[in-house]
Design a protein around this motif. Sequence first.
Motif, PDB file in Angstrom:
ATOM      1  N   ASP A 216     -18.163  40.053   4.402  1.00 30.90           N
ATOM      2  CA  ASP A 216     -18.463  38.626   4.526  1.00 30.90           C
ATOM      3  C   ASP A 216     -18.940  38.276   5.928  1.00 30.90           C
ATOM      4  OD1 ASP A 216     -17.726  38.311   1.915  1.00 30.90           O
ATOM      5  OD2 ASP A 216     -15.830  37.274   2.324  1.00 30.90           O
ATOM      6  N   ALA A 217     -18.331  38.893   6.937  1.00 36.35           N
ATOM      7  CA  ALA A 217     -18.704  38.599   8.319  1.00 36.35           C
ATOM      8  C   ALA A 217     -20.102  39.128   8.634  1.00 36.35           C
ATOM      9  CB  ALA A 217     -17.682  39.197   9.276  1.00 36.35           C
ATOM     10  N   LEU A 218     -20.409  40.342   8.206  1.00 30.93           N
ATOM     11  CA  LEU A 218     -21.696  40.948   8.535  1.00 30.93           C
ATOM     12  C   LEU A 218     -22.849  40.322   7.760  1.00 30.93           C
ATOM     13  CD1 LEU A 218     -20.656  44.715   8.752  1.00 30.93           C
ATOM     14  CD2 LEU A 218     -21.244  43.192  10.641  1.00 30.93           C
ATOM     15  N   THR A 219     -22.603  39.942   6.523  1.00 32.70           N
ATOM     16  CA  THR A 219     -23.677  39.354   5.712  1.00 32.70           C
ATOM     17  C   THR A 219     -23.786  37.848   5.893  1.00 32.70           C
ATOM     18  OG1 THR A 219     -22.215  39.054   3.782  1.00 32.70           O
ATOM     19  CG2 THR A 219     -23.410  41.145   3.960  1.00 32.70           C
ATOM     20  N   LEU A 220     -22.789  37.238   6.570  1.00 29.68           N
ATOM     21  CA  LEU A 220     -22.737  35.782   6.717  1.00 29.68           C
ATOM     22  C   LEU A 220     -22.852  35.113   5.356  1.00 29.68           C
ATOM     23  CD1 LEU A 220     -24.948  35.326   9.912  1.00 29.68           C
ATOM     24  CD2 LEU A 220     -22.465  35.214   9.760  1.00 29.68           C
ATOM     25  N   ARG A 221     -22.087  35.635   4.435  1.00 27.57           N
ATOM     26  CA  ARG A 221     -22.145  35.178   3.053  1.00 27.57           C
ATOM     27  C   ARG A 221     -21.959  33.669   2.931  1.00 27.57           C
ATOM     28  NH1 ARG A 221     -17.240  36.403  -1.118  1.00 27.57           N
ATOM     29  NH2 ARG A 221     -17.977  35.167  -2.883  1.00 27.57           N
ATOM     30  N   HIS A 222     -21.051  33.110   3.701  1.00 24.84           N
ATOM     31  CA  HIS A 222     -20.717  31.696   3.550  1.00 24.84           C
ATOM     32  C   HIS A 222     -21.674  30.768   4.289  1.00 24.84           C
ATOM     33  CE1 HIS A 222     -17.218  32.833   1.341  1.00 24.84           C
ATOM     34  NE2 HIS A 222     -16.740  33.539   2.353  1.00 24.84           N
ATOM     35  N   LEU A 223     -22.709  31.327   4.936  1.00 27.64           N
ATOM     36  CA  LEU A 223     -23.796  30.502   5.449  1.00 27.64           C
ATOM     37  C   LEU A 223     -24.885  30.329   4.402  1.00 27.64           C
ATOM     38  CD1 LEU A 223     -24.352  31.460   9.200  1.00 27.64           C
ATOM     39  CD2 LEU A 223     -23.428  29.360   8.240  1.00 27.64           C
ATOM     40  N   GLY A 224     -24.593  30.751   3.188  1.00 29.18           N
ATOM     41  CA  GLY A 224     -25.540  30.569   2.092  1.00 29.18           C
ATOM     42  C   GLY A 224     -25.418  29.209   1.437  1.00 29.18           C
ATOM     43  N   GLY A 225     -24.468  28.394   1.878  1.00 27.50           N
ATOM     44  CA  GLY A 225     -24.269  27.101   1.249  1.00 27.50           C
ATOM     45  C   GLY A 225     -23.490  27.241  -0.036  1.00 27.50           C
ATOM     46  N   GLY A 226     -23.235  26.130  -0.686  1.00 31.36           N
ATOM     47  CA  GLY A 226     -22.404  26.133  -1.883  1.00 31.36           C
ATOM     48  C   GLY A 226     -22.944  26.966  -3.013  1.00 31.36           C
ATOM     49  N   HIS A 227     -24.287  27.070  -3.132  1.00 27.34           N
ATOM     50  CA  HIS A 227     -24.875  27.790  -4.261  1.00 27.34           C
ATOM     51  C   HIS A 227     -25.802  28.917  -3.808  1.00 27.34           C
ATOM     52  CE1 HIS A 227     -23.204  24.770  -6.919  1.00 27.34           C
ATOM     53  NE2 HIS A 227     -23.737  23.828  -6.156  1.00 27.34           N
ATOM     54  N   GLY A 228     -25.684  29.332  -2.554  1.00 27.67           N
ATOM     55  CA  GLY A 228     -26.476  30.449  -2.061  1.00 27.67           C
ATOM     56  C   GLY A 228     -27.883  30.099  -1.631  1.00 27.67           C
ATOM     57  N   ASP A 229     -28.229  28.793  -1.621  1.00 28.29           N
ATOM     58  CA  ASP A 229     -29.581  28.377  -1.256  1.00 28.29           C
ATOM     59  C   ASP A 229     -29.728  28.127   0.240  1.00 28.29           C
ATOM     60  OD1 ASP A 229     -30.396  28.372  -3.961  1.00 28.29           O
ATOM     61  OD2 ASP A 229     -29.533  26.378  -4.240  1.00 28.29           O
ATOM     62  N   CYS A 231     -27.969  26.541   4.187  1.00 29.05           N
ATOM     63  CA  CYS A 231     -27.250  25.427   4.795  1.00 29.05           C
ATOM     64  C   CYS A 231     -28.080  24.149   4.727  1.00 29.05           C
ATOM     65  CB  CYS A 231     -26.942  25.734   6.257  1.00 29.05           C
ATOM     66  SG  CYS A 231     -25.850  27.157   6.490  1.00 29.05           S
ATOM     67  N   HIS A 232     -27.380  23.027   4.811  1.00 30.03           N
ATOM     68  CA  HIS A 232     -28.034  21.740   5.017  1.00 30.03           C
ATOM     69  C   HIS A 232     -28.186  21.556   6.521  1.00 30.03           C
ATOM     70  CE1 HIS A 232     -27.515  20.360   0.817  1.00 30.03           C
ATOM     71  NE2 HIS A 232     -26.417  21.085   0.874  1.00 30.03           N
ATOM     72  N   GLU A 233     -29.383  21.180   6.939  1.00 33.41           N
ATOM     73  CA  GLU A 233     -29.621  21.000   8.366  1.00 33.41           C
ATOM     74  C   GLU A 233     -29.764  19.516   8.702  1.00 33.41           C
ATOM     75  OE1 GLU A 233     -29.124  23.396  10.309  1.00 33.41           O
ATOM     76  OE2 GLU A 233     -29.171  25.050   8.896  1.00 33.41           O
ATOM     77  N   ALA A 234     -30.986  19.005   8.640  1.00 30.35           N
ATOM     78  CA  ALA A 234     -31.211  17.621   9.031  1.00 30.35           C
ATOM     79  C   ALA A 234     -31.145  16.654   7.858  1.00 30.35           C
ATOM     80  CB  ALA A 234     -32.579  17.494   9.717  1.00 30.35           C
ATOM     81  N   ASP A 235     -31.150  17.161   6.630  1.00 33.23           N
ATOM     82  CA  ASP A 235     -31.189  16.278   5.461  1.00 33.23           C
ATOM     83  C   ASP A 235     -30.516  16.973   4.289  1.00 33.23           C
ATOM     84  OD1 ASP A 235     -33.068  18.200   4.592  1.00 33.23           O
ATOM     85  OD2 ASP A 235     -34.706  17.042   5.458  1.00 33.23           O
ATOM     86  N   ASP A 236     -30.813  16.510   3.076  1.00 32.49           N
ATOM     87  CA  ASP A 236     -30.187  17.072   1.881  1.00 32.49           C
ATOM     88  C   ASP A 236     -30.800  18.405   1.463  1.00 32.49           C
ATOM     89  OD1 ASP A 236     -28.324  15.087   1.551  1.00 32.49           O
ATOM     90  OD2 ASP A 236     -29.620  13.840   0.302  1.00 32.49           O
ATOM     91  N   GLY A 237     -31.883  18.811   2.089  1.00 32.62           N
ATOM     92  CA  GLY A 237     -32.542  20.057   1.715  1.00 32.62           C
ATOM     93  C   GLY A 237     -31.770  21.280   2.167  1.00 32.62           C
ATOM     94  N   HIS A 238     -31.989  22.416   1.474  1.00 25.87           N
ATOM     95  CA  HIS A 238     -31.342  23.674   1.816  1.00 25.87           C
ATOM     96  C   HIS A 238     -32.275  24.531   2.677  1.00 25.87           C
ATOM     97  CE1 HIS A 238     -29.449  22.411  -2.000  1.00 25.87           C
ATOM     98  NE2 HIS A 238     -28.356  22.924  -1.476  1.00 25.87           N
ATOM     99  N   SER A 239     -31.683  25.343   3.508  1.00 30.44           N
ATOM    100  CA  SER A 239     -32.462  26.254   4.342  1.00 30.44           C
ATOM    101  C   SER A 239     -31.624  27.477   4.686  1.00 30.44           C
ATOM    102  CB  SER A 239     -32.894  25.553   5.635  1.00 30.44           C
ATOM    103  OG  SER A 239     -33.448  26.483   6.546  1.00 30.44           O
ATOM    104  N   LEU A 240     -32.261  28.643   4.641  1.00 33.26           N
ATOM    105  CA  LEU A 240     -31.593  29.890   5.029  1.00 33.26           C
ATOM    106  C   LEU A 240     -31.876  30.266   6.483  1.00 33.26           C
ATOM    107  CD1 LEU A 240     -32.161  32.038   1.805  1.00 33.26           C
ATOM    108  CD2 LEU A 240     -29.962  31.257   2.691  1.00 33.26           C
ATOM    109  N   TRP A 241     -32.560  29.380   7.207  1.00 39.72           N
ATOM    110  CA  TRP A 241     -32.943  29.728   8.567  1.00 39.72           C
ATOM    111  C   TRP A 241     -31.737  29.877   9.491  1.00 39.72           C
ATOM    112  CZ3 TRP A 241     -36.906  32.135  10.124  1.00 39.72           C
ATOM    113  CH2 TRP A 241     -38.121  32.012   9.452  1.00 39.72           C
ATOM    114  N   ARG A 242     -30.679  29.142   9.242  1.00 41.45           N
ATOM    115  CA  ARG A 242     -29.495  29.290  10.103  1.00 41.45           C
ATOM    116  C   ARG A 242     -28.904  30.679   9.963  1.00 41.45           C
ATOM    117  NH1 ARG A 242     -24.255  26.263   9.345  1.00 41.45           N
ATOM    118  NH2 ARG A 242     -23.093  26.555  11.262  1.00 41.45           N
TER     119      ARG A 242
END
Length: 397
Positions: A216-229, A231-242
């Motif tokens: 989990d730590a190496l893959t940053l699994r929980h930075l995938g957001g609630g459904h793996g799409d 994180c939320h950044e500036a709005d309601d949209g999802h992004s994997l850039w973080r």
Amino acid sequence: MSTPQLDALTREAHALALGAAPASALTPEAEVARVLQICNACRYCEGFCAVFPAMTRRLSFAEADVHYLANLCHNCGACLHACQYAPPHDFAVNVPQAMARVRGRTYARQAWPRAAARLYERNGLVVALALAIALAAFLALGVARLGGGGALWRTPAGGDFYAVFPHGLLVGLFAPVAAWVVLALGIGLRRYWREVSAVTGAIAPGQAALADAGRDALTLRHLGGGHGDGCHEADDGHSLWRRRCHHLTAGGFLLCFAATGVATLMHYAFGLSAPYDWPSAPKLLGGVGGVALLAGSLGLGWLRLRRHPLHGDAAQRPMDLAFIALLALAAASGLALWAARGTAALPLLLCLHLGGVMALFLTLPYGKFGHGLYRGAALLRHHVERRLPDPVRLGGD
């Protein structure tokens, strides 16, 4: 206890659970306990990340539980955007922000020495940049004093930075810094581990729990957001850039560290002294690592500046940006130093690079890097808990 006292406690408990008490009137730990009481009744976000399954194993939330869950939270923002009780609802449930405020307190609470942590927490960006500049200036003055004023703008023979700082002097400068960092991080991690171990008792983690936490730590699994799409950044949209920027930053840091380790081995074991030419292992590792570290840290800085204000703790912004700035400075100055080999700019760039790297390492135990260790410990406790018999209710007074 008298009936009026019991009635008062009952009213207070209902106020906390129903969100009637204003968040500003509560300590950060009490605010986390308040919002999690509401979440425990709702359970809508139960499958989002590790926080909510761990939450459901508790009927109440003692301070140790709160510090454990706060570091388990990855601040992806998914629960805030999914919550029907989020601001401007009267309940004002904001799990990411409440958790972020508690995490900031764990840095100062567990860090050693705590006075350094408080200084960095309050004035992180100023302290980090001032420390880097002061160290670079100190090194530059040392070069000028030993070699004359012209030594700061003179091409070293063969582009050898050991002609500016002898190898023994560099070891003497960085060995105490490394020892301090290891000691401070070790004490902080031990303090945090002892605190969260009280949550589930002194249960030794098995190999399976260690493997799951490491994954989990190496893959940053929980930075995938609630459904793996993502994180939320500036709005309601999802992004994997973080997640991507975190991977670039961590991978670049490790590659640069590996370059230093390989160079040390080549120097002491094989008698091969720097500078190393392309395509030697130190050059390859350091070059790729430097580019990745610079790209990742700049990306994280941009995302941090654009982050939704409800996602985190505004008071921690200087501390977060300080860590990112020092990472970027170390990477950029290292790459510039590589490009400047064989030029008169090498001595000054070397002083800037060494000052930035020393400042980065001296502040590691008091910011985001230390939090990374606490998060790893929290993930390990989570996977230990998952293996306890169910139902097991934890937490409480």
